[in-house]
Design a protein around this motif. Sequence first.
Motif, PDB file in Angstrom:
ATOM      1  N   TRP A 104       0.815  -1.217   0.000  1.00 34.15           N
ATOM      2  CA  TRP A 104       0.000   0.000   0.000  1.00 34.15           C
ATOM      3  C   TRP A 104       0.849   1.267   0.000  1.00 34.15           C
ATOM      4  O   TRP A 104       0.379   2.325  -0.410  1.00 34.15           O
ATOM      5  N   ARG A 105       2.075   1.159   0.462  1.00 37.98           N
ATOM      6  CA  ARG A 105       2.975   2.306   0.421  1.00 37.98           C
ATOM      7  C   ARG A 105       3.410   2.598  -1.015  1.00 37.98           C
ATOM      8  O   ARG A 105       3.674   3.748  -1.374  1.00 37.98           O
ATOM      9  N   ARG A 106       3.438   1.550  -1.844  1.00 35.52           N
ATOM     10  CA  ARG A 106       3.931   1.698  -3.223  1.00 35.52           C
ATOM     11  C   ARG A 106       2.793   1.791  -4.249  1.00 35.52           C
ATOM     12  O   ARG A 106       2.912   2.522  -5.242  1.00 35.52           O
ATOM     13  N   PHE A 145      -4.075   4.695  11.558  1.00 30.30           N
ATOM     14  CA  PHE A 145      -3.253   5.438  10.600  1.00 30.30           C
ATOM     15  C   PHE A 145      -3.202   4.844   9.195  1.00 30.30           C
ATOM     16  O   PHE A 145      -2.769   5.534   8.275  1.00 30.30           O
ATOM     17  N   VAL A 146      -3.597   3.595   9.023  1.00 26.66           N
ATOM     18  CA  VAL A 146      -3.442   2.936   7.719  1.00 26.66           C
ATOM     19  C   VAL A 146      -4.810   2.625   7.129  1.00 26.66           C
ATOM     20  O   VAL A 146      -5.597   1.874   7.723  1.00 26.66           O
ATOM     21  N   SER A 147      -5.087   3.207   5.953  1.00 31.03           N
ATOM     22  CA  SER A 147      -6.331   2.946   5.239  1.00 31.03           C
ATOM     23  C   SER A 147      -5.994   2.254   3.928  1.00 31.03           C
ATOM     24  O   SER A 147      -5.302   2.828   3.073  1.00 31.03           O
ATOM     25  N   PRO A 148      -6.444   1.022   3.746  1.00 40.79           N
ATOM     26  CA  PRO A 148      -6.122   0.322   2.495  1.00 40.79           C
ATOM     27  C   PRO A 148      -6.918   0.896   1.330  1.00 40.79           C
ATOM     28  O   PRO A 148      -8.004   1.455   1.509  1.00 40.79           O
ATOM     29  N   GLU A 155       4.019   8.316   4.298  1.00 40.85           N
ATOM     30  CA  GLU A 155       3.648   7.971   2.932  1.00 40.85           C
ATOM     31  C   GLU A 155       2.236   7.406   2.859  1.00 40.85           C
ATOM     32  O   GLU A 155       1.481   7.704   1.925  1.00 40.85           O
ATOM     33  N   LEU A 156       1.866   6.569   3.841  1.00 40.64           N
ATOM     34  CA  LEU A 156       0.568   5.891   3.787  1.00 40.64           C
ATOM     35  C   LEU A 156      -0.605   6.854   3.979  1.00 40.64           C
ATOM     36  O   LEU A 156      -1.633   6.739   3.294  1.00 40.64           O
ATOM     37  N   VAL A 157      -0.469   7.798   4.907  1.00 34.24           N
ATOM     38  CA  VAL A 157      -1.580   8.728   5.148  1.00 34.24           C
ATOM     39  C   VAL A 157      -1.840   9.605   3.919  1.00 34.24           C
ATOM     40  O   VAL A 157      -3.000   9.713   3.472  1.00 34.24           O
ATOM     41  N   ARG A 173      -6.798   9.531  -2.179  1.00 31.76           N
ATOM     42  CA  ARG A 173      -7.924   8.723  -2.668  1.00 31.76           C
ATOM     43  C   ARG A 173      -9.251   9.231  -2.127  1.00 31.76           C
ATOM     44  O   ARG A 173     -10.303   8.690  -2.463  1.00 31.76           O
ATOM     45  N   GLY A 174      -9.218  10.210  -1.239  1.00 34.07           N
ATOM     46  CA  GLY A 174     -10.450  10.786  -0.722  1.00 34.07           C
ATOM     47  C   GLY A 174     -10.876  10.294   0.639  1.00 34.07           C
ATOM     48  O   GLY A 174     -12.024  10.508   1.041  1.00 34.07           O
ATOM     49  N   ALA A 175      -9.978   9.649   1.378  1.00 31.38           N
ATOM     50  CA  ALA A 175     -10.352   9.126   2.700  1.00 31.38           C
ATOM     51  C   ALA A 175     -10.839  10.237   3.620  1.00 31.38           C
ATOM     52  O   ALA A 175     -10.303  11.349   3.622  1.00 31.38           O
ATOM     53  N   HIS A 176     -11.869   9.909   4.404  1.00 26.20           N
ATOM     54  CA  HIS A 176     -12.356  10.826   5.432  1.00 26.20           C
ATOM     55  C   HIS A 176     -11.585  10.537   6.719  1.00 26.20           C
ATOM     56  O   HIS A 176     -11.402   9.377   7.102  1.00 26.20           O
ATOM     57  N   VAL A 177     -11.122  11.574   7.397  1.00 22.47           N
ATOM     58  CA  VAL A 177     -10.256  11.423   8.557  1.00 22.47           C
ATOM     59  C   VAL A 177     -11.039  11.609   9.850  1.00 22.47           C
ATOM     60  O   VAL A 177     -11.822  12.560  10.002  1.00 22.47           O
ATOM     61  N   LEU A 178     -10.812  10.694  10.794  1.00 22.03           N
ATOM     62  CA  LEU A 178     -11.294  10.844  12.166  1.00 22.03           C
ATOM     63  C   LEU A 178     -10.101  11.154  13.064  1.00 22.03           C
ATOM     64  O   LEU A 178      -9.001  10.639  12.841  1.00 22.03           O
ATOM     65  N   THR A 179     -10.317  11.979  14.074  1.00 28.77           N
ATOM     66  CA  THR A 179      -9.261  12.299  15.032  1.00 28.77           C
ATOM     67  C   THR A 179      -9.834  12.223  16.440  1.00 28.77           C
ATOM     68  O   THR A 179     -11.044  12.387  16.633  1.00 28.77           O
ATOM     69  N   PRO A 180      -8.980  12.004  17.459  1.00 26.24           N
ATOM     70  CA  PRO A 180      -9.495  11.872  18.819  1.00 26.24           C
ATOM     71  C   PRO A 180      -9.831  13.193  19.495  1.00 26.24           C
ATOM     72  O   PRO A 180     -10.502  13.199  20.530  1.00 26.24           O
ATOM     73  N   THR A 181      -9.357  14.314  18.943  1.00 24.28           N
ATOM     74  CA  THR A 181      -9.659  15.622  19.522  1.00 24.28           C
ATOM     75  C   THR A 181      -9.840  16.643  18.409  1.00 24.28           C
ATOM     76  O   THR A 181      -9.397  16.448  17.273  1.00 24.28           O
ATOM     77  N   ALA A 182     -10.468  17.767  18.764  1.00 25.62           N
ATOM     78  CA  ALA A 182     -10.573  18.881  17.824  1.00 25.62           C
ATOM     79  C   ALA A 182      -9.197  19.459  17.529  1.00 25.62           C
ATOM     80  O   ALA A 182      -8.940  19.946  16.425  1.00 25.62           O
TER      81      ALA A 182
END
Length: 376
Positions: free
Chosen positions: A88-90, A111-114, A146-148, A154-163
């Motif tokens: 997935w990195r490549r 941290f890793v979204s396939p 590289e992975l993020v 690709r359009g991934a939606h990001v979740l985070t633990p805090t604002a």
Amino acid sequence: MGQPARRETILRVLITLDATPLLGTRTGIGRYVDRLVSHLPDAVARSGADATIRVTTWTARGGRIPALPAGVRQVGPRVPARLLRECWRRWDAPPVEVLTGRTDVFHGTNFVSPPTRRAREVLTVHDLTYALHAGTVTAASLQYRELVPRALARGAHVLTPTAAVAAAVREHYGLTEDRVTPTLLGVDAPWFDAVPASGRWLDERGLPEEFLLFVGSLDPRKNLPRLLEAYARARRDHPGTPDLVLAGPAGREERLAATPGVHLTGWLADADLRALVAAARALVLPSLDEGFGLPVLEAFATGRPAVVSAVPALLEVGGPHAFAAPPEDVDALAGALVQALRAPDDAEAVAARRAWAGRFTWQACADRTLDAYLAR
């Protein structure tokens, strides 16, 4: 702030989560994934959505996850995580559907979204340590640099633990507000009922009755060397400063036992850790960076104050009940330790800390996460 766009609600959704953090020793991320998986079925029921929750793991050993919630099942073959990350990195291959079968949403919890064929990608970025404090992380964590970005492209939606982390991710990657959703973590109910460890319990373990407490690892990000230096200064300049107890992985490092005034707990069961936190004068978390800082809220749930580093996530989570100092300023950190020891600790102060912790729930975390899954 950061509410995912509510456009067309998807019905009959098949949702798959990466549950690899549930294997082996549970870290903070493992606890997050465990609580999220446990609370998502009820979140689905509250929402009225027609959704099924599944989990998968990336491991050559084929680790099975015991005691999954009713209706949640594990899918996917045995595949080495290291091999998948390298692919997935490549390249944007293999798509996750090859491994898990059809899914409408895939949540990369760590941290890793396939890449996917059609599924919506949702990715939790817990912090930006890999990008902003690269010298404190492992080579495996450096791959997130590289992975993020590949997932974001690709359009991934990001979740985070805090604002705070949400704002940092938007700024670092140039994302619009609607692409990042804070899903604040929660505090487990047993923390609110924790009974302080008795004098006898402490004595049996060679621990003092009065103590400051650090719970964490030797990870460079946790800033333990500066804490030890700050503690030594507080002890020198303020006679009567109580001893410092180290718990968690740091509490099993025998080489630290020779430090004056410092005690190690060894391994502790969860119930014992709660009792220890409840008995502390204050918890200390002086990290160089954090995505959330769950030990701070857990201390508040027991009624104890906390000393934190003045980094955005800890300031957000600690609110008005934490004593903050810049993480690299040893004198300021020593001063914060003394402030915490002198802080009001009457019934009103204890109740205020507990009430603050009570604002953070896993139910709300699961609800916000499900909203992100279903938004289009």
